[in-house]
Write a protein that holds these residues in place. Sequence first.
Motif, PDB file in Angstrom:
ATOM      1  N   PHE A 137       0.839  -1.204   0.000  1.00 26.92           N
ATOM      2  CA  PHE A 137       0.000   0.000   0.000  1.00 26.92           C
ATOM      3  C   PHE A 137       0.873   1.252   0.000  1.00 26.92           C
ATOM      4  N   ALA A 138       0.529   2.209  -0.870  1.00 30.75           N
ATOM      5  CA  ALA A 138       1.347   3.424  -1.049  1.00 30.75           C
ATOM      6  C   ALA A 138       1.048   4.419   0.073  1.00 30.75           C
ATOM      7  N   ILE A 139       1.564   4.148   1.243  1.00 28.29           N
ATOM      8  CA  ILE A 139       1.211   4.929   2.429  1.00 28.29           C
ATOM      9  C   ILE A 139       1.724   6.366   2.361  1.00 28.29           C
ATOM     10  N   VAL A 140       2.911   6.588   1.803  1.00 23.03           N
ATOM     11  CA  VAL A 140       3.452   7.951   1.729  1.00 23.03           C
ATOM     12  C   VAL A 140       2.548   8.815   0.851  1.00 23.03           C
ATOM     13  N   GLU A 141       2.203   8.304  -0.325  1.00 25.99           N
ATOM     14  CA  GLU A 141       1.339   9.056  -1.237  1.00 25.99           C
ATOM     15  C   GLU A 141      -0.065   9.235  -0.637  1.00 25.99           C
ATOM     16  N   PHE A 142      -0.549   8.216   0.053  1.00 31.47           N
ATOM     17  CA  PHE A 142      -1.852   8.339   0.707  1.00 31.47           C
ATOM     18  C   PHE A 142      -1.818   9.429   1.773  1.00 31.47           C
ATOM     19  N   GLY A 143      -0.765   9.421   2.594  1.00 29.65           N
ATOM     20  CA  GLY A 143      -0.659  10.420   3.647  1.00 29.65           C
ATOM     21  C   GLY A 143      -0.592  11.835   3.126  1.00 29.65           C
ATOM     22  N   ASN A 144      -0.034  12.020   1.935  1.00 30.37           N
ATOM     23  CA  ASN A 144       0.091  13.353   1.341  1.00 30.37           C
ATOM     24  C   ASN A 144      -1.104  13.736   0.478  1.00 30.37           C
ATOM     25  N   SER A 145      -2.047  12.831   0.330  1.00 34.93           N
ATOM     26  CA  SER A 145      -3.197  13.085  -0.535  1.00 34.93           C
ATOM     27  C   SER A 145      -4.351  13.691   0.258  1.00 34.93           C
ATOM     28  N   PRO A 146      -5.252  14.400  -0.431  1.00 39.00           N
ATOM     29  CA  PRO A 146      -6.452  14.913   0.249  1.00 39.00           C
ATOM     30  C   PRO A 146      -7.314  13.814   0.853  1.00 39.00           C
ATOM     31  N   LEU A 147      -7.224  12.598   0.305  1.00 34.45           N
ATOM     32  CA  LEU A 147      -8.053  11.506   0.803  1.00 34.45           C
ATOM     33  C   LEU A 147      -7.772  11.197   2.266  1.00 34.45           C
ATOM     34  N   MET A 191      -7.036  13.219   4.727  1.00 36.42           N
ATOM     35  CA  MET A 191      -7.783  14.141   5.587  1.00 36.42           C
ATOM     36  C   MET A 191      -9.290  13.958   5.434  1.00 36.42           C
ATOM     37  N   THR A 192      -9.730  13.581   4.237  1.00 34.44           N
ATOM     38  CA  THR A 192     -11.153  13.292   4.045  1.00 34.44           C
ATOM     39  C   THR A 192     -11.573  12.104   4.896  1.00 34.44           C
ATOM     40  N   LEU A 193     -10.718  11.085   4.965  1.00 31.70           N
ATOM     41  CA  LEU A 193     -11.002   9.924   5.802  1.00 31.70           C
ATOM     42  C   LEU A 193     -11.126  10.337   7.268  1.00 31.70           C
ATOM     43  N   LEU A 194     -10.188  11.128   7.751  1.00 32.30           N
ATOM     44  CA  LEU A 194     -10.230  11.574   9.143  1.00 32.30           C
ATOM     45  C   LEU A 194     -11.463  12.442   9.397  1.00 32.30           C
ATOM     46  N   PHE A 195     -11.812  13.283   8.435  1.00 35.97           N
ATOM     47  CA  PHE A 195     -12.991  14.145   8.573  1.00 35.97           C
ATOM     48  C   PHE A 195     -14.257  13.290   8.678  1.00 35.97           C
ATOM     49  N   GLU A 251       6.752  11.394  10.014  1.00 35.32           N
ATOM     50  CA  GLU A 251       6.499  12.821  10.149  1.00 35.32           C
ATOM     51  C   GLU A 251       5.029  13.145   9.886  1.00 35.32           C
ATOM     52  N   ARG A 252       4.462  12.473   8.889  1.00 32.02           N
ATOM     53  CA  ARG A 252       3.044  12.684   8.603  1.00 32.02           C
ATOM     54  C   ARG A 252       2.191  12.180   9.764  1.00 32.02           C
ATOM     55  N   LEU A 253       2.601  11.097  10.382  1.00 30.06           N
ATOM     56  CA  LEU A 253       1.878  10.557  11.529  1.00 30.06           C
ATOM     57  C   LEU A 253       1.845  11.570  12.675  1.00 30.06           C
ATOM     58  N   LYS A 254       2.956  12.239  12.898  1.00 27.91           N
ATOM     59  CA  LYS A 254       3.008  13.269  13.952  1.00 27.91           C
ATOM     60  C   LYS A 254       2.058  14.418  13.631  1.00 27.91           C
ATOM     61  N   GLU A 255       1.957  14.760  12.350  1.00 25.91           N
ATOM     62  CA  GLU A 255       1.115  15.892  11.952  1.00 25.91           C
ATOM     63  C   GLU A 255      -0.373  15.625  12.188  1.00 25.91           C
ATOM     64  N   ILE A 256      -0.786  14.362  12.016  1.00 26.77           N
ATOM     65  CA  ILE A 256      -2.217  14.054  12.154  1.00 26.77           C
ATOM     66  C   ILE A 256      -2.552  13.495  13.536  1.00 26.77           C
ATOM     67  N   LEU A 257      -1.597  13.521  14.451  1.00 25.27           N
ATOM     68  CA  LEU A 257      -1.829  12.967  15.788  1.00 25.27           C
ATOM     69  C   LEU A 257      -3.021  13.624  16.495  1.00 25.27           C
ATOM     70  N   LEU A 269      -6.127  12.046  15.197  1.00 31.68           N
ATOM     71  CA  LEU A 269      -6.224  10.655  15.626  1.00 31.68           C
ATOM     72  C   LEU A 269      -6.713  10.559  17.071  1.00 31.68           C
ATOM     73  N   LEU A 270      -6.252  11.436  17.934  1.00 33.41           N
ATOM     74  CA  LEU A 270      -6.686  11.422  19.338  1.00 33.41           C
ATOM     75  C   LEU A 270      -8.170  11.790  19.448  1.00 33.41           C
ATOM     76  N   THR A 271      -8.611  12.713  18.619  1.00 33.32           N
ATOM     77  CA  THR A 271     -10.022  13.088  18.617  1.00 33.32           C
ATOM     78  C   THR A 271     -10.887  11.912  18.175  1.00 33.32           C
ATOM     79  N   ILE A 272     -10.438  11.204  17.155  1.00 33.20           N
ATOM     80  CA  ILE A 272     -11.183  10.034  16.667  1.00 33.20           C
ATOM     81  C   ILE A 272     -11.181   8.932  17.721  1.00 33.20           C
ATOM     82  N   LEU A 273     -10.081   8.772  18.431  1.00 30.67           N
ATOM     83  CA  LEU A 273     -10.027   7.797  19.519  1.00 30.67           C
ATOM     84  C   LEU A 273     -11.061   8.131  20.588  1.00 30.67           C
ATOM     85  N   ALA A 274     -11.185   9.407  20.914  1.00 32.96           N
ATOM     86  CA  ALA A 274     -12.177   9.823  21.905  1.00 32.96           C
ATOM     87  C   ALA A 274     -13.591   9.525  21.411  1.00 32.96           C
TER      88      ALA A 274
END
Length: 302
Positions: A207-217, A219-223, A254-260, A263-268
Amino acid sequence: MSLRDIEQSLKSALLSRKPEDYTLALEKLQSFVEQRPADAFQVESLLHKLYDSNSSLSPIELFVEAVYTLREHLSTESITKTWWHLVLRPALQRQHLTRIQTRHAVELVTIGLREGDQGFRRTLLQLFVLGIPSPNSAEDAIEATILSDEERSQVARWKDNLVEILNEDANTHPKQFFEEMNREFAHPENRLPLSILLSQLAVKEDFAIVEFGNSPLSMTLLFSLFIDNSATVFTLQLTALTALLPLFAVKAPERLKEILPELLTILARAACWQARGMESDDRTDILHHNLQLLDEYNWKRL
């Protein structure tokens, strides 16, 4: 060897329907294309003629292999606008192809996507969406119960083939694939099937995780995880996200740190989800129904 020889060999194979004749005809075709590549367009025209005269009776697997032999000489338009409709889709949707034949058909479809044909990519995603029954549709439920075992097998085979094609596209053209998937995600009726697809792609080792992390998708998933109220969609997306987190940690820390924070909000939200069926308090309402969406987000909540 002449084009006439190729035509006679293919005609004989079509009439006999014997595997050994298929093999002989394809070997001659391969040899002809290697020796006379400039004449490949004439071979494609010949295949058109043979298909048109035998379309109702033709062994479609022979055409899959013949088109595959010409793959380096075909335009993307020829694949996506002609051979997809005549041969590739019917073969992947209905036929019992061998694993090699299926792989060749999938590769041909991927070649059709190599120049970033977003229209064809959109078609493939929409075909996957249409193949997933809606949980709220009585018509879909009734249709599923009246299918024969063979028809169910065809549906499963078609779905598996589409997933293989889309996974191949996500790996070879990740930027274009994730952009198109993000566009389709904007339609609320698409989120369930696309979440199913993402959960299936997320477990692939490549799975192309780097490209996924940099894509609008991403953030759409998290939203969607934060805003939508469908328990089924939330569970599927959370499953996909859980599979992706180790990939983020290893390949995109680094991308993981940016969306932390997200991720914590979704965990809640996940921790409080069970409270939805009970008497809600202010915290539960904030995490679920009472969040007001600004018009600028242009998002229809599930």
